[in-house]
Write an enzyme that holds these catalytic residues in place. Structure first.
Site, PDB file in Angstrom:
ATOM      1  NE  ARG A 147       5.598   1.839   8.197  1.00  0.00           N
ATOM      2  CZ  ARG A 147       4.776   0.817   8.315  1.00  0.00           C
ATOM      3  NH1 ARG A 147       4.138   0.389   7.257  1.00  0.00           N
ATOM      4  NH2 ARG A 147       4.612   0.184   9.461  1.00  0.00           N
ATOM      5  NE  ARG A 153       8.633   6.086  -0.654  1.00  0.00           N
ATOM      6  CZ  ARG A 153       7.755   5.879   0.344  1.00  0.00           C
ATOM      7  NH1 ARG A 153       7.464   6.844   1.196  1.00  0.00           N
ATOM      8  NH2 ARG A 153       7.189   4.685   0.481  1.00  0.00           N
ATOM      9  CE  LYS A 200       3.471   3.938  -3.186  1.00  0.00           C
ATOM     10  NZ  LYS A 200       3.590   3.344  -1.857  1.00  0.00           N
ATOM     11  CG  ASN A 201       0.549   1.084  -2.560  1.00  0.00           C
ATOM     12  OD1 ASN A 201       1.767   1.300  -2.496  1.00  0.00           O
ATOM     13  ND2 ASN A 201      -0.339   1.913  -2.083  1.00  0.00           N
ATOM     14  CG  ASP A 219      -2.775   5.672  -0.119  1.00  0.00           C
ATOM     15  OD1 ASP A 219      -2.499   4.549  -0.550  1.00  0.00           O
ATOM     16  OD2 ASP A 219      -2.545   6.023   1.061  1.00  0.00           O
ATOM     17  NE  ARG A 257       2.224   3.376   7.150  1.00  0.00           N
ATOM     18  CZ  ARG A 257       2.574   3.472   5.859  1.00  0.00           C
ATOM     19  NH1 ARG A 257       3.367   4.439   5.484  1.00  0.00           N
ATOM     20  NH2 ARG A 257       2.165   2.578   4.993  1.00  0.00           N
ATOM     21  CB  CYS A 305       6.396   6.948   7.861  1.00  0.00           C
ATOM     22  SG  CYS A 305       4.671   6.736   7.512  1.00  0.00           S
ATOM     23  CB  ILE A 335      -6.718   5.003   7.155  1.00  0.00           C
ATOM     24  CG1 ILE A 335      -7.998   4.726   6.373  1.00  0.00           C
ATOM     25  CG2 ILE A 335      -5.681   3.884   7.007  1.00  0.00           C
ATOM     26  CD1 ILE A 335      -8.707   3.446   6.744  1.00  0.00           C
TER      27      ILE A 335
HETATM   28  C1  EPZ Z   1      -0.833   0.179   2.608  1.00  0.00           C
HETATM   29  O1  EPZ Z   1      -0.046   0.504   3.735  1.00  0.00           O
HETATM   30  C2  EPZ Z   1      -0.374   1.109   1.503  1.00  0.00           C
HETATM   31  N1  EPZ Z   1       1.040   0.875   1.206  1.00  0.00           N
HETATM   32  C3  EPZ Z   1      -0.582   2.562   1.947  1.00  0.00           C
HETATM   33  O2  EPZ Z   1      -0.215   3.400   0.857  1.00  0.00           O
HETATM   34  C4  EPZ Z   1      -2.060   2.771   2.261  1.00  0.00           C
HETATM   35  O3  EPZ Z   1      -2.250   4.078   2.741  1.00  0.00           O
HETATM   36  C5  EPZ Z   1      -2.517   1.753   3.323  1.00  0.00           C
HETATM   37  O4  EPZ Z   1      -2.224   0.411   2.868  1.00  0.00           O
HETATM   38  C6  EPZ Z   1      -4.006   1.855   3.611  1.00  0.00           C
HETATM   39  O5  EPZ Z   1      -4.722   1.657   2.423  1.00  0.00           O
HETATM   40  C7  EPZ Z   1       1.374  -0.195   0.454  1.00  0.00           C
HETATM   41  O6  EPZ Z   1       0.532  -0.976   0.035  1.00  0.00           O
HETATM   42  C8  EPZ Z   1       2.838  -0.364   0.137  1.00  0.00           C
HETATM   43  P1  EPZ Z   1      -2.396  -0.774   6.695  1.00  0.00           P
HETATM   44  P2  EPZ Z   1      -0.091  -0.450   5.051  1.00  0.00           P
HETATM   45  O7  EPZ Z   1      -1.637  -1.893   7.292  1.00  0.00           O
HETATM   46  O8  EPZ Z   1      -0.203  -1.865   4.640  1.00  0.00           O
HETATM   47  C9  EPZ Z   1      -2.739   0.314  11.283  1.00  0.00           C
HETATM   48  C10 EPZ Z   1       0.838   5.218  -0.209  1.00  0.00           C
HETATM   49  O9  EPZ Z   1       0.747   6.451  -0.105  1.00  0.00           O
HETATM   50  N2  EPZ Z   1      -2.021  -0.954  11.499  1.00  0.00           N
HETATM   51  O10 EPZ Z   1      -3.653  -1.068   5.962  1.00  0.00           O
HETATM   52  O11 EPZ Z   1       1.030  -0.063   5.924  1.00  0.00           O
HETATM   53  C11 EPZ Z   1      -1.820   1.368  10.670  1.00  0.00           C
HETATM   54  O12 EPZ Z   1      -1.130   2.041  11.704  1.00  0.00           O
HETATM   55  C12 EPZ Z   1       0.861   4.355   1.035  1.00  0.00           C
HETATM   56  O13 EPZ Z   1       0.928   4.600  -1.306  1.00  0.00           O
HETATM   57  C13 EPZ Z   1      -1.855  -1.422  12.794  1.00  0.00           C
HETATM   58  O14 EPZ Z   1      -2.304  -0.802  13.766  1.00  0.00           O
HETATM   59  O15 EPZ Z   1      -1.450   0.040   5.692  1.00  0.00           O
HETATM   60  C14 EPZ Z   1      -2.784   2.266   9.942  1.00  0.00           C
HETATM   61  O16 EPZ Z   1      -3.291   3.217  10.859  1.00  0.00           O
HETATM   62  C15 EPZ Z   1       0.746   5.174   2.321  1.00  0.00           C
HETATM   63  N3  EPZ Z   1      -1.195  -2.587  12.995  1.00  0.00           N
HETATM   64  C16 EPZ Z   1      -3.910   1.314   9.511  1.00  0.00           C
HETATM   65  O17 EPZ Z   1      -3.753   0.134  10.283  1.00  0.00           O
HETATM   66  C17 EPZ Z   1      -0.683  -3.321  11.947  1.00  0.00           C
HETATM   67  O18 EPZ Z   1      -0.084  -4.394  12.187  1.00  0.00           O
HETATM   68  C18 EPZ Z   1      -3.874   0.921   8.050  1.00  0.00           C
HETATM   69  O19 EPZ Z   1      -2.620   0.337   7.823  1.00  0.00           O
HETATM   70  C19 EPZ Z   1      -0.861  -2.823  10.640  1.00  0.00           C
HETATM   71  C20 EPZ Z   1      -1.532  -1.641  10.444  1.00  0.00           C
END
Ligand code: EPZ
Length: 430
Positions: A94, A398, A22-23, A306, A123, A118, A328
């Site tokens: 998102r 999803r 998915k990701n 995850d 996020r 969410c 995370i």
């Molecule tokens: C990706 O989300 C994945 N989704 C998530 O999978 C996964 O949990 C996450 O990476 C971490 O591995 C997809 O790839 C579609 P991040 P993403 O930006 O990109 C903070 C699932 O269950 N952050 O690495 O949104 C954020 O709040 C989903 O398949 C900021 O502060 O994750 C979080 O605490 C859930 N500012 C941390 O970083 C930003 O601009 C990690 O977020 C961006 C992120």
């Protein structure tokens, strides 16, 4: 609304094949807007999120049609004629935020609503906006909307305060058509980033370093359409590995890149499960109660966030006390509330959860609040005493293709039923 009905107690055995990730598919579909033409993407999982991304691409003027019996998608982006991501679809998923980089690269502008948080956390997207701004995009946020525009973006050196997966992907997609070189430091190293690099380079981009913490993108003036086979889903793989450990038995999982699940393999072995790793498969077997283990979630290659709710379910039935630390997301212990309804002993204190394993969980009517938290409840139900109903299937589908069919093919007693009317509130005996 739909729900799963699970009768606990069956051991699992047999072979199951993992779907495409998915990701990985979501950023690859977003990246198709960077250049006109026909893009053929193979091993596409049948997921709600893929449907949403398809609807967004079609709203932007692209044409997306199933090929090869539905296992592939043909995405034609000749007709791209819009740069506004529909709000309802953005709110539903998102992660469509990483269309910003691709649309800036192709159209020079993008308008979308702020995706908001969410169930698992706020996020934020500040790193996405910082990166796109550094490349020269003019970004304005007002009334919950984001407007970004740019002539030709210009490559820069960008340092990410934290290795955000989405921000890394957004910047990569914006940088491929920028003028000059972009260096992303402290980049996320997830396998899905490498898969996106491979897809983009197949379009004629010049990217090096994905999978490491410094990624170099040398901008090019044009790209051409491409073909790509999506990597297997490492989180679906981990989920079925935990299913074998919690329900016991022996499960062979095919279409696996073993390197992508090393942290999960190591942790499951610590619990006493046997994990045999072969070229493109893993075989997990367990015949006794898991040992309690501690772990913390970390960016790749650490233990993936995850997989945290799924491992929490296993620890609820383990022999001993385990401590889980979620580094995370700030609100990702929501499975605990529902697991407690099944007799689990879980105490959440800030970013840590302390779990005292019980010999057996009891069935209950539970509801998954989010994707991974929902599947964790299904795993718990596999071993619970009695019949458990798990609501929130719309969250689970999803990220999991044909979950009930795959589990049932391994011997789980799981069925799905559709509720047309709101379920009457049942009073359970004390
Ligand atoms: C990706 O989300 C994945 N989704 C998530 O999978 C996964 O949990 C996450 O990476 C971490 O591995 C997809 O790839 C579609 P991040 P993403 O930006 O990109 C903070 C699932 O269950 N952050 O690495 O949104 C954020 O709040 C989903 O398949 C900021 O502060 O994750 C979080 O605490 C859930 N500012 C941390 O970083 C930003 O601009 C990690 O977020 C961006 C992120």
């Amino acid at each position: 609304m739909d729900r799963y009905i699970v009768v606990g107690g069956n051991r699992l055995s047999g072979t199951v094949r993992m779907s495409g990730a998915k990701n990985a598919i979501l950023p690859v579909m977003a990246a198709t807007v960077l250049t006109p033409g026909d893009h053929l993407i193979r091993d596409v999982p049948r997921l709600r999120d893929v449907e949403v991304m398809k609807e967004i691409l079609e709203a932007l003027g692209a044409r997306v049609q199933p090929e090869e019996g539905g296992r592939s998608l043909l995405v034609n982006t000749d007709g791209l004629n819009a740069s506004e991501i529909p709000e309802d679809l953005m709110r539903e998923m998102r992660s469509s935020i990483f269309l910003m980089g691709a649309l800036l690269g192709r159209m020079g502008q993008v308008r979308c609503c702020h995706p908001g948080g969410c169930a698992i956390g706020s996020r934020d997207i500040d790193l996405h906006l910082m990166g796109l701004g550094a490349l020269g995009a003019d970004i304005h946020e007002k009334y919950g909307y984001i407007n970004a525009s740019a002539g030709r973006l210009v490559g820069r050196e960008i340092y990410l305060d934290l290795p955000s997966v989405g921000a890394t992907e957004n910047i990569m997609m914006a940088a491929v058509l920028a003028e000059g070189t972009t260096i992303v430091r402290n980049a996320a190293k997830e396998p899905e980033i490498v898969d996106l690099q491979n897809f983009l380079n197949g379009l004629g981009a010049r990217i090096k370093g994905a999978g490491l913490d410094v990624i170099r993108i040398d901008g090019v003036t044009q790209l051409h359409p491409g073909e790509h086979t999506v990597i297997p889903d490492r989180i679906e793989t981990g989920t079925f590995m935990v299913a074998a450990a919690i329900a016991r038995g022996e499960v062979e999982i095919e279409n696996v890149i073993a390197e992508h699940v090393e942290a999960i393999t190591a942790k499951l072995r610590e619990t006493g499960a046997t994990v045999r790793v072969e070229k493109d498969r893993v075989v997990v077997s367990a015949d006794r109660r898991a040992r309690a283990v501690d772990f913390k979630t970390l960016p790749y290659p650490g233990f993936p966030t995850d997989m945290q709710p799924q491992m929490m379910a296993l620890m609820c039935t383990a022999d001993g006390t385990s401590i889980i630390t979620e580094t995370i997301f700030e609100n990702r212990f929501k499975a605990a509330d529902e697991l407690r309804r099944m007799g689990a002993d879980v105490k959440v204190e800030g970013r840590s959860a302390i779990i005292k394993g019980v010999p057996r969980l009891s069935s209950a009517a539970v509801e998954g609040p989010a994707l991974r938290e929902g599947v964790a409840l299904v795993l718990a139900a596999l071993t619970a005493d009695g019949v458990t109903t798990v609501e929130g299937v719309h969250h689970i589908e999803r990220g999991y293709e044909a979950l009930e069919q795959k589990l049932a093919s391994l011997g789980a007693d799981i069925t799905r039923e559709t509720w047309r009317e709101p379920r009457p509130v049942r009073q359970y005996a004390g």
